[in-house]
Design a protein around this motif. Structure first.
Motif, PDB file in Angstrom:
ATOM      1  N   GLY A 146       0.530  -1.541  -0.326  1.00 18.95           N
ATOM      2  CA  GLY A 146      -0.240   0.471   0.061  1.00 18.95           C
ATOM      3  C   GLY A 146       0.667   0.892   0.091  1.00 18.95           C
ATOM      4  N   LEU A 147       1.938   1.743   1.013  1.00 18.11           N
ATOM      5  CA  LEU A 147       2.616   2.227   1.556  1.00 18.11           C
ATOM      6  C   LEU A 147       3.895   2.265   1.416  1.00 18.11           C
ATOM      7  CD1 LEU A 147       2.396   5.982   1.041  1.00 18.11           C
ATOM      8  CD2 LEU A 147       1.862   5.713   3.570  1.00 18.11           C
ATOM      9  N   GLY A 148       4.948   2.947   1.163  1.00 18.22           N
ATOM     10  CA  GLY A 148       6.847   2.148   1.672  1.00 18.22           C
ATOM     11  C   GLY A 148       6.501   0.731   0.950  1.00 18.22           C
ATOM     12  N   GLY A 149       6.923   0.624   2.828  1.00 16.75           N
ATOM     13  CA  GLY A 149       7.395  -1.626   2.444  1.00 16.75           C
ATOM     14  C   GLY A 149       7.357  -1.821   3.561  1.00 16.75           C
ATOM     15  N   LEU A 150       8.171  -1.036   4.565  1.00 14.95           N
ATOM     16  CA  LEU A 150       8.653  -1.658   5.514  1.00 14.95           C
ATOM     17  C   LEU A 150       7.844  -1.505   7.106  1.00 14.95           C
ATOM     18  CD1 LEU A 150      11.441  -2.485   7.455  1.00 14.95           C
ATOM     19  CD2 LEU A 150      11.961  -0.134   7.772  1.00 14.95           C
ATOM     20  N   TYR A 151       7.137  -0.940   7.024  1.00 17.95           N
ATOM     21  CA  TYR A 151       5.533  -0.121   8.209  1.00 17.95           C
ATOM     22  C   TYR A 151       5.164  -0.645   7.476  1.00 17.95           C
ATOM     23  CZ  TYR A 151      10.116   1.611  10.792  1.00 17.95           C
ATOM     24  OH  TYR A 151      11.070   1.483  10.937  1.00 17.95           O
ATOM     25  N   ASP A 152       4.432  -1.543   5.876  1.00 19.60           N
ATOM     26  CA  ASP A 152       3.074  -1.205   5.192  1.00 19.60           C
ATOM     27  C   ASP A 152       2.413  -2.104   6.000  1.00 19.60           C
ATOM     28  OD1 ASP A 152       1.293  -0.345   3.054  1.00 19.60           O
ATOM     29  OD2 ASP A 152       1.829  -2.367   3.024  1.00 19.60           O
ATOM     30  N   SER A 153       1.073  -2.422   6.342  1.00 16.91           N
ATOM     31  CA  SER A 153      -0.007  -3.369   6.399  1.00 16.91           C
ATOM     32  C   SER A 153       0.546  -4.678   5.607  1.00 16.91           C
ATOM     33  CB  SER A 153      -1.329  -3.297   6.420  1.00 16.91           C
ATOM     34  OG  SER A 153      -1.217  -2.243   7.320  1.00 16.91           O
ATOM     35  N   THR A 154       0.776  -4.942   4.543  1.00 15.33           N
ATOM     36  CA  THR A 154       1.153  -6.121   3.782  1.00 15.33           C
ATOM     37  C   THR A 154       2.945  -6.599   4.399  1.00 15.33           C
ATOM     38  OG1 THR A 154       2.481  -4.948   2.063  1.00 15.33           O
ATOM     39  CG2 THR A 154       0.196  -5.228   1.497  1.00 15.33           C
ATOM     40  N   ASN A 155       3.677  -6.942   5.028  1.00 16.71           N
ATOM     41  CA  ASN A 155       4.501  -6.845   5.274  1.00 16.71           C
ATOM     42  C   ASN A 155       5.111  -7.526   6.220  1.00 16.71           C
ATOM     43  OD1 ASN A 155       7.537  -6.964   4.256  1.00 16.71           O
ATOM     44  ND2 ASN A 155       7.911  -5.219   5.438  1.00 16.71           N
ATOM     45  N   ILE A 156       3.345  -8.628   6.504  1.00 19.40           N
ATOM     46  CA  ILE A 156       3.917  -9.752   6.985  1.00 19.40           C
ATOM     47  C   ILE A 156       3.925 -11.040   6.739  1.00 19.40           C
ATOM     48  CG2 ILE A 156       2.794  -9.043   9.834  1.00 19.40           C
ATOM     49  CD1 ILE A 156       0.019 -10.090   7.641  1.00 19.40           C
ATOM     50  N   ALA A 157       3.346 -10.607   5.060  1.00 18.47           N
ATOM     51  CA  ALA A 157       3.232 -11.684   3.874  1.00 18.47           C
ATOM     52  C   ALA A 157       4.746 -12.506   4.167  1.00 18.47           C
ATOM     53  CB  ALA A 157       3.753 -11.061   2.388  1.00 18.47           C
ATOM     54  N   GLU A 158       4.856 -13.515   3.890  1.00 17.11           N
ATOM     55  CA  GLU A 158       5.677 -14.819   3.178  1.00 17.11           C
ATOM     56  C   GLU A 158       6.727 -14.973   2.467  1.00 17.11           C
ATOM     57  OE1 GLU A 158       5.506 -17.759   6.606  1.00 17.11           O
ATOM     58  OE2 GLU A 158       5.551 -16.605   8.500  1.00 17.11           O
ATOM     59  N   PRO A 159       6.939 -13.924   1.434  1.00 16.14           N
ATOM     60  CA  PRO A 159       6.151 -14.139   0.100  1.00 16.14           C
ATOM     61  C   PRO A 159       7.565 -14.934  -0.522  1.00 16.14           C
ATOM     62  CG  PRO A 159       7.641 -12.641   0.188  1.00 16.14           C
ATOM     63  CD  PRO A 159       6.988 -12.228   1.743  1.00 16.14           C
ATOM     64  N   ASP A 160       7.501 -15.685  -2.285  1.00 12.87           N
ATOM     65  CA  ASP A 160       8.307 -16.582  -2.418  1.00 12.87           C
ATOM     66  C   ASP A 160       9.610 -15.748  -2.986  1.00 12.87           C
ATOM     67  OD1 ASP A 160       7.634 -19.272  -2.035  1.00 12.87           O
ATOM     68  OD2 ASP A 160       6.108 -18.490  -2.595  1.00 12.87           O
ATOM     69  N   VAL A 161       8.961 -14.692  -4.133  1.00 10.82           N
ATOM     70  CA  VAL A 161       9.727 -13.136  -4.023  1.00 10.82           C
ATOM     71  C   VAL A 161       9.577 -12.424  -3.423  1.00 10.82           C
ATOM     72  CG1 VAL A 161      10.348 -12.549  -6.562  1.00 10.82           C
ATOM     73  CG2 VAL A 161       9.536 -15.007  -6.344  1.00 10.82           C
ATOM     74  N   LYS A 281      11.978 -21.812  -8.798  1.00 19.42           N
ATOM     75  CA  LYS A 281      11.892 -22.384  -7.291  1.00 19.42           C
ATOM     76  C   LYS A 281      10.370 -22.556  -6.703  1.00 19.42           C
ATOM     77  CE  LYS A 281      11.601 -19.788  -2.779  1.00 19.42           C
ATOM     78  NZ  LYS A 281      11.749 -18.800  -2.067  1.00 19.42           N
ATOM     79  N   CYS A 282       9.592 -22.839  -7.249  1.00 18.51           N
ATOM     80  CA  CYS A 282       8.803 -23.703  -7.143  1.00 18.51           C
ATOM     81  C   CYS A 282       7.789 -24.955  -7.439  1.00 18.51           C
ATOM     82  CB  CYS A 282       7.125 -22.518  -6.535  1.00 18.51           C
ATOM     83  SG  CYS A 282       7.259 -20.593  -5.544  1.00 18.51           S
ATOM     84  N   GLY A 283       8.588 -24.788  -9.124  1.00 15.13           N
ATOM     85  CA  GLY A 283       8.295 -26.347 -10.075  1.00 15.13           C
ATOM     86  C   GLY A 283       6.670 -25.496 -11.001  1.00 15.13           C
ATOM     87  N   PHE A 284       6.800 -24.832 -11.149  1.00 13.06           N
ATOM     88  CA  PHE A 284       5.770 -24.235 -11.928  1.00 13.06           C
ATOM     89  C   PHE A 284       6.088 -24.248 -13.697  1.00 13.06           C
ATOM     90  CE2 PHE A 284       2.574 -21.668  -9.750  1.00 13.06           C
ATOM     91  CZ  PHE A 284       2.739 -22.772  -8.366  1.00 13.06           C
ATOM     92  N   ALA A 285       5.659 -25.218 -14.665  1.00 10.14           N
ATOM     93  CA  ALA A 285       5.485 -25.608 -15.743  1.00 10.14           C
ATOM     94  C   ALA A 285       5.072 -23.962 -16.564  1.00 10.14           C
ATOM     95  CB  ALA A 285       4.482 -26.153 -16.028  1.00 10.14           C
TER      96      ALA A 285
END
Length: 434
Positions: A146-161, A281-285
């Motif tokens: 949403g805004l920035g990154g470090l303190y953004d609400s989404t930054n509890i995500a555990e992404p693959d990339v 990384k995830c084995g997608f074709a």
């Protein structure tokens, strides 16, 4: 508890007045209460000053063309609130929104009684997204910051990339007023050991990314170093762009994209690098055919979007200085033969002086300004003084402005409507309904 979608939406929007509350402590509390839905699906996390939405659109098309189901979380919405959370381009249903709102409402009441305090609208919607995809998993979920990154609400995500698309000066009252300060905030989404893909960034921002990636032992893939887009050219009959892509392991020639502008080539190349990393990384074709088909099917509203041919109307959400730079460049390159009437409305906290100077570089153009309903909007008086626009070039009512300027267009002319994404959302709605 709410019994209708309308009641749910009314409550969600009452939280808008809270404004951003940087920090992820409330989100961590929510995820604990919801049994950590953020850990139950694969994801890609996308930050950047501009280009996030287009990059999400490219990735969604690439995964869908390869046969995978794709969840997306984007903001702000352009047509309807429900589009913020979607699966395969289909917005969440009103019933799903109602169900998720009721799940969050009881938690909202509970957290409001703690020292963490009440939730903002964006925190509620972000938590709804995690909750929904935790119980309705897709093959991959694309999460836009949403805004920035470090303190953004989404930054509890555990992404693959992770992806950082661009860095420019925006939201300086929150993120800092230098490029390295802003880059530090965006780099906050780089996670330990997680590959990070970096778009076209200035050198001082790149240095911040390199330091953060080293600190987190995260493999870093830089545009123009680890992957490139070359041989960029117009496909004039469609207003499309075309380019060749190459990285350490693959190369593709003649990729064609329907989104206009050189910045979209940058975004497409960045999206493709992230897509390839994720798939490996995830084995997608995937195949070269699926990649080219996916790019060709990409659509993203109000990004140099031709919404009408007769009269010729172009919508573009150039809501800050970097976005206005790429808009002016695209107009000079693709539409130099047209007489252009420009209607602009913007938020007051933007660099209106610089935005005005940039849009005035477009040859054979006339600038009008207007305003719309938003707590942060610039009035026509403020736009006049800060952009240097004469009084007769202002409209107090944007609907009247759209109707009058549209009616004046002759064959070969263009009406460009630009500025705030919130404004463009209203305009697009208005024109399509007409």
């Amino acid at each position: 508890m709410f019994t209708t979608y309308e009641e749910a939406m009314e409550w969600i929007h009452t939280r808008k007045g809270m404004g951003p509350k940087p920090g992820i402590a409330r989100m961590k509390w929510l995820m604990e209460k919801l049994d950590h839905p953020e850990r139950k699906f694969r994801s890609i996390h996308i930050a950047g000053t501009n280009g996030k939405g287009s990059t999400v659109a490219y990735l969604r098309s690439l995964f869908m063309a390869a046969g995978y189901s794709v969840g997306t979380f984007t903001s702000p919405h352009i047509v309807s609130f429900n589009e913020r959370i979607s699966i395969d381009g289909n917005d969440l249903s009103n019933n799903d929104i109602l169900e998720q709102t009721n799940i969050l409402y009881s938690l909202y009441q509970e957290i409001s009684e703690t020292e963490l305090g009440a939730l903002t609208e964006f925190e509620i919607v972000t938590a709804m997204m995690f909750s929904y995809f935790g119980s309705h998993p897709c093959d991959v979920v694309l999460i836009e910051v949403g805004l920035g990154g470090l303190y953004d609400s989404t930054n509890i995500a555990e992404p693959d990339v992770s992806i950082i698309t661009t860095i420019g000066k925006d939201h300086i009252n929150i993120l800092g007023d230098t490029i390295p300060e802003i880059a530090h905030q965006k780099a906050g989404i780089i996670k330990k050991g997680t590959p990070a893909v970096i778009g076209r960034l200035p050198e001082d921002a790149l240095q911040v990314m390199r330091e953060k990636a080293k600190e987190e032992a995260a493999p870093l893939f830089e545009y123009r170093k680890d992957f490139t887009a070359s041989n960029w050219h117009d496909v004039a009959e469609h207003y499309h762009e075309a380019f060749d892509f190459s990285s350490a392991h693959v190369s593709f020639e003649g990729i064609e994209i329907p989104l206009m502008g050189g910045h979209q080539v940058d975004n497409a190349a960045t999206a493709l690098q992230a897509f390839l990393l994720f798939c490996d990384k995830c084995g997608f074709a995937y195949s070269e055919e699926s990649i080219k088909a996916g790019f060709l099917r990409t659509a993203w509203p109000v990004r140099l979007e031709i919404i009408s041919q007769k009269p010729f109307i172009l919508l573009d959400g150039a809501h800050n200085v970097p976005a206005m730079e790429v808009l002016a460049d695209a107009l000079n390159r693709k539409f130099a033969d047209k007489k252009i009437t420009i209607l602009l409305a913007a938020l007051a906290d933007k660099d209106l002086e610089q935005m005005g100077a940039l849009i005035k570089t477009v040859p054979n153009s006339t600038l009008y300004v207007t305003t719309f309903e938003s707590p942060r909007v610039a009035s026509v008086e403020e736009l006049r003084s800060r952009m240097g626009v004469a009084e007769e070039m202002t409209f107090a009512d944007w609907r009247q402005a759209v109707d009058e300027l549209k009616a004046k267009q002759s064959e070969g002319d263009m009406l460009l409507i630009t500025g705030s994404l919130y404004f463009l959302s209203d305009v697009r709605h208005y024109l399509l309904n007409k």
